[in-house]
Design a protein around this motif. Sequence first.
Motif, PDB file in Angstrom:
ATOM      1  N   SER A  33      56.813  29.493  -0.715  1.00 30.08           N
ATOM      2  CA  SER A  33      57.324  28.841  -1.927  1.00 30.08           C
ATOM      3  C   SER A  33      57.457  27.350  -1.685  1.00 30.08           C
ATOM      4  CB  SER A  33      58.683  29.427  -2.333  1.00 30.08           C
ATOM      5  OG  SER A  33      59.688  29.058  -1.400  1.00 30.08           O
ATOM      6  N   LEU A  34      57.562  26.619  -2.782  1.00 31.12           N
ATOM      7  CA  LEU A  34      57.770  25.177  -2.661  1.00 31.12           C
ATOM      8  C   LEU A  34      59.056  24.875  -1.902  1.00 31.12           C
ATOM      9  CD1 LEU A  34      56.773  24.146  -6.300  1.00 31.12           C
ATOM     10  CD2 LEU A  34      55.468  23.641  -4.218  1.00 31.12           C
ATOM     11  N   GLU A  35      60.122  25.607  -2.226  1.00 29.69           N
ATOM     12  CA  GLU A  35      61.402  25.367  -1.563  1.00 29.69           C
ATOM     13  C   GLU A  35      61.309  25.653  -0.065  1.00 29.69           C
ATOM     14  OE1 GLU A  35      66.134  26.386  -2.160  1.00 29.69           O
ATOM     15  OE2 GLU A  35      64.644  27.763  -2.986  1.00 29.69           O
ATOM     16  N   ALA A  36      60.628  26.744   0.304  1.00 29.22           N
ATOM     17  CA  ALA A  36      60.508  27.098   1.713  1.00 29.22           C
ATOM     18  C   ALA A  36      59.709  26.041   2.477  1.00 29.22           C
ATOM     19  CB  ALA A  36      59.852  28.464   1.854  1.00 29.22           C
ATOM     20  N   GLU A  37      58.655  25.525   1.860  1.00 32.21           N
ATOM     21  CA  GLU A  37      57.811  24.545   2.529  1.00 32.21           C
ATOM     22  C   GLU A  37      58.495  23.184   2.635  1.00 32.21           C
ATOM     23  OE1 GLU A  37      54.981  25.175   4.041  1.00 32.21           O
ATOM     24  OE2 GLU A  37      55.043  27.282   3.420  1.00 32.21           O
ATOM     25  N   ARG A  38      59.261  22.821   1.615  1.00 28.31           N
ATOM     26  CA  ARG A  38      59.926  21.512   1.597  1.00 28.31           C
ATOM     27  C   ARG A  38      61.225  21.513   2.382  1.00 28.31           C
ATOM     28  NH1 ARG A  38      60.036  18.049  -2.827  1.00 28.31           N
ATOM     29  NH2 ARG A  38      62.235  18.580  -3.091  1.00 28.31           N
ATOM     30  N   GLY A  39      61.847  22.687   2.465  1.00 32.08           N
ATOM     31  CA  GLY A  39      63.181  22.762   3.053  1.00 32.08           C
ATOM     32  C   GLY A  39      64.270  22.396   2.071  1.00 32.08           C
ATOM     33  N   SER A  40      63.900  22.223   0.798  1.00 33.03           N
ATOM     34  CA  SER A  40      64.857  21.899  -0.251  1.00 33.03           C
ATOM     35  C   SER A  40      64.246  22.282  -1.594  1.00 33.03           C
ATOM     36  CB  SER A  40      65.210  20.404  -0.246  1.00 33.03           C
ATOM     37  OG  SER A  40      64.055  19.624  -0.495  1.00 33.03           O
ATOM     38  N   PRO A  41      65.066  22.522  -2.618  1.00 27.69           N
ATOM     39  CA  PRO A  41      64.519  22.906  -3.927  1.00 27.69           C
ATOM     40  C   PRO A  41      63.685  21.785  -4.530  1.00 27.69           C
ATOM     41  CG  PRO A  41      66.871  23.414  -3.792  1.00 27.69           C
ATOM     42  CD  PRO A  41      66.550  22.562  -2.604  1.00 27.69           C
ATOM     43  N   VAL A  42      62.719  22.175  -5.343  1.00 27.36           N
ATOM     44  CA  VAL A  42      61.912  21.222  -6.080  1.00 27.36           C
ATOM     45  C   VAL A  42      62.514  21.040  -7.471  1.00 27.36           C
ATOM     46  CG1 VAL A  42      60.329  22.916  -7.110  1.00 27.36           C
ATOM     47  CG2 VAL A  42      59.527  20.604  -6.638  1.00 27.36           C
ATOM     48  N   ASP A  43      62.334  19.874  -8.058  1.00 29.35           N
ATOM     49  CA  ASP A  43      62.757  19.630  -9.436  1.00 29.35           C
ATOM     50  C   ASP A  43      61.753  20.340 -10.348  1.00 29.35           C
ATOM     51  OD1 ASP A  43      63.109  18.620 -12.033  1.00 29.35           O
ATOM     52  OD2 ASP A  43      63.708  16.643 -11.327  1.00 29.35           O
ATOM     53  N   ARG A  44      62.143  21.503 -10.858  1.00 26.52           N
ATOM     54  CA  ARG A  44      61.197  22.314 -11.623  1.00 26.52           C
ATOM     55  C   ARG A  44      60.759  21.623 -12.907  1.00 26.52           C
ATOM     56  NH1 ARG A  44      63.169  28.190 -12.672  1.00 26.52           N
ATOM     57  NH2 ARG A  44      65.182  27.173 -13.003  1.00 26.52           N
ATOM     58  N   ARG A  45      61.628  20.858 -13.512  1.00 23.52           N
ATOM     59  CA  ARG A  45      61.266  20.154 -14.743  1.00 23.52           C
ATOM     60  C   ARG A  45      60.125  19.173 -14.496  1.00 23.52           C
ATOM     61  NH1 ARG A  45      63.180  15.009 -16.464  1.00 23.52           N
ATOM     62  NH2 ARG A  45      62.537  14.593 -18.616  1.00 23.52           N
ATOM     63  N   SER A  46      60.296  18.283 -13.533  1.00 23.48           N
ATOM     64  CA  SER A  46      59.275  17.267 -13.289  1.00 23.48           C
ATOM     65  C   SER A  46      58.020  17.897 -12.701  1.00 23.48           C
ATOM     66  CB  SER A  46      59.808  16.166 -12.366  1.00 23.48           C
ATOM     67  OG  SER A  46      60.183  16.690 -11.106  1.00 23.48           O
ATOM     68  N   PHE A  47      58.168  18.955 -11.915  1.00 24.46           N
ATOM     69  CA  PHE A  47      56.993  19.625 -11.354  1.00 24.46           C
ATOM     70  C   PHE A  47      56.154  20.251 -12.468  1.00 24.46           C
ATOM     71  CE2 PHE A  47      54.408  22.761  -9.264  1.00 24.46           C
ATOM     72  CZ  PHE A  47      54.120  22.203  -8.023  1.00 24.46           C
ATOM     73  N   THR A  48      56.818  20.920 -13.397  1.00 21.11           N
ATOM     74  CA  THR A  48      56.100  21.530 -14.518  1.00 21.11           C
ATOM     75  C   THR A  48      55.403  20.464 -15.349  1.00 21.11           C
ATOM     76  OG1 THR A  48      57.727  23.324 -14.595  1.00 21.11           O
ATOM     77  CG2 THR A  48      56.322  23.043 -16.529  1.00 21.11           C
ATOM     78  N   GLN A  49      56.083  19.376 -15.611  1.00 24.60           N
ATOM     79  CA  GLN A  49      55.472  18.281 -16.368  1.00 24.60           C
ATOM     80  C   GLN A  49      54.232  17.750 -15.658  1.00 24.60           C
ATOM     81  OE1 GLN A  49      58.913  15.712 -16.679  1.00 24.60           O
ATOM     82  NE2 GLN A  49      59.208  16.245 -18.839  1.00 24.60           N
ATOM     83  N   ARG A  50      54.308  17.593 -14.345  1.00 22.17           N
ATOM     84  CA  ARG A  50      53.156  17.078 -13.588  1.00 22.17           C
ATOM     85  C   ARG A  50      51.969  18.040 -13.707  1.00 22.17           C
ATOM     86  NH1 ARG A  50      51.970  14.081  -8.753  1.00 22.17           N
ATOM     87  NH2 ARG A  50      49.683  13.897  -8.773  1.00 22.17           N
ATOM     88  N   VAL A  51      52.223  19.344 -13.608  1.00 20.59           N
ATOM     89  CA  VAL A  51      51.151  20.332 -13.738  1.00 20.59           C
ATOM     90  C   VAL A  51      50.497  20.230 -15.117  1.00 20.59           C
ATOM     91  CG1 VAL A  51      50.625  22.805 -13.880  1.00 20.59           C
ATOM     92  CG2 VAL A  51      52.110  21.947 -12.056  1.00 20.59           C
ATOM     93  N   LEU A  52      51.307  20.170 -16.160  1.00 21.35           N
ATOM     94  CA  LEU A  52      50.776  20.124 -17.522  1.00 21.35           C
ATOM     95  C   LEU A  52      50.003  18.841 -17.774  1.00 21.35           C
ATOM     96  CD1 LEU A  52      53.797  21.581 -19.528  1.00 21.35           C
ATOM     97  CD2 LEU A  52      51.783  22.786 -18.683  1.00 21.35           C
ATOM     98  N   GLU A  53      50.492  17.742 -17.273  1.00 18.96           N
ATOM     99  CA  GLU A  53      49.809  16.455 -17.475  1.00 18.96           C
ATOM    100  C   GLU A  53      48.486  16.399 -16.717  1.00 18.96           C
ATOM    101  OE1 GLU A  53      54.063  14.147 -18.162  1.00 18.96           O
ATOM    102  OE2 GLU A  53      52.969  13.884 -16.274  1.00 18.96           O
ATOM    103  N   GLU A  54      48.484  16.914 -15.485  1.00 22.98           N
ATOM    104  CA  GLU A  54      47.238  16.940 -14.710  1.00 22.98           C
ATOM    105  C   GLU A  54      46.221  17.865 -15.379  1.00 22.98           C
ATOM    106  OE1 GLU A  54      46.236  15.249 -12.200  1.00 22.98           O
ATOM    107  OE2 GLU A  54      48.004  14.418 -11.216  1.00 22.98           O
ATOM    108  N   PHE A  55      46.677  19.020 -15.832  1.00 23.86           N
ATOM    109  CA  PHE A  55      45.746  19.960 -16.471  1.00 23.86           C
ATOM    110  C   PHE A  55      45.180  19.367 -17.757  1.00 23.86           C
ATOM    111  CE2 PHE A  55      44.575  23.343 -19.360  1.00 23.86           C
ATOM    112  CZ  PHE A  55      43.750  24.116 -18.555  1.00 23.86           C
TER     113      PHE A  55
END
Length: 309
Positions: free
Chosen positions: A218-240
């Motif tokens: 998971s993103l959290e497991a790889e980072r060692g901390s939670p990801v900001d799901r709001r901004s992450f989702t926005q980045r995915v949608l904008e890139e797509f």
Amino acid sequence: MNETRHRVLEALADGPVSGPALAEALGVSRAAVWKHVEGLRESGFDVESGDDGYRLASVPEFGGAAVAYELGAPFEVEYHDSIPSTNARARDLAAEGATDVVVLADEQTGGRGRLDRAWSSPSGGIWLSLLFRPDAPMAHAPVFTLAAAVAVTRAARGAGVDATIKWPNDVLVDDRKLVGILTEMEGEADRVSWVVVGIGINANVDPAALPSDADPTSLEAERGSPVDRRSFTQRVLEEFDALRQSPETVVDAWREYATTLGRRVGVETPSGTVEGEAVDIEFPGALVVETDTGRVTITAGDCDHLRPV
């Protein structure tokens, strides 16, 4: 979020602004302004009120209104705390004639992956389906699966996670599964009617809560901390959104992050297993494999990365 509420939110972000001034600027009653402010609060926005008026203090961590706020892509966001399947809901919306809609959920209770495999979708992940109607023939539709993989990979790398792509639709970190993608569509040979791209992202979830046979991370497991799901989702949608508008650029972008190319693979196809070295990918997403008897171009299949002999 309707247009008036969106304009209220924008004004509050630039605030403070008084209720009467906001009502006059928007051409609505003060009671309507109050209702929109309360609606934003119910959606999780922290709207403070003081002697100088209203102002936006903070945005919720996740949810439809939060993702739609300042989203740089033309998608309407429909959010569910829990839903059986975002893809199923997107198909229903497609039957109603909708387009450019994102069905987003905190949890799925009946998620499915490729080949009808179960897909665990616990709370804390990002489970979404994009419904759109591209001007493209059915034969070109696989490129949108690749575009989704590129979009998520770029978002993951932007969040500090070194993600790569396994053909055709898995996003991995060191061969551990981070994201699954399932594309469904309807149309005729010369024209796509609609496409639904389902994207399941193991965001802030414990890999131990996911099926072990997928070797998940998971993103959290790889980072060692939670990801900001709001901004992450926005980045995915904008890139797509950017990629779907330039499908001719997708294959080159996919190659940049591919972990399959240059590896020995075994691909289960309807006509049998193809084994050899993955040497290239061709538009709109076919894998080229160098076998002992020559090159084989595969348009669909279940790919495994094999250990070198």
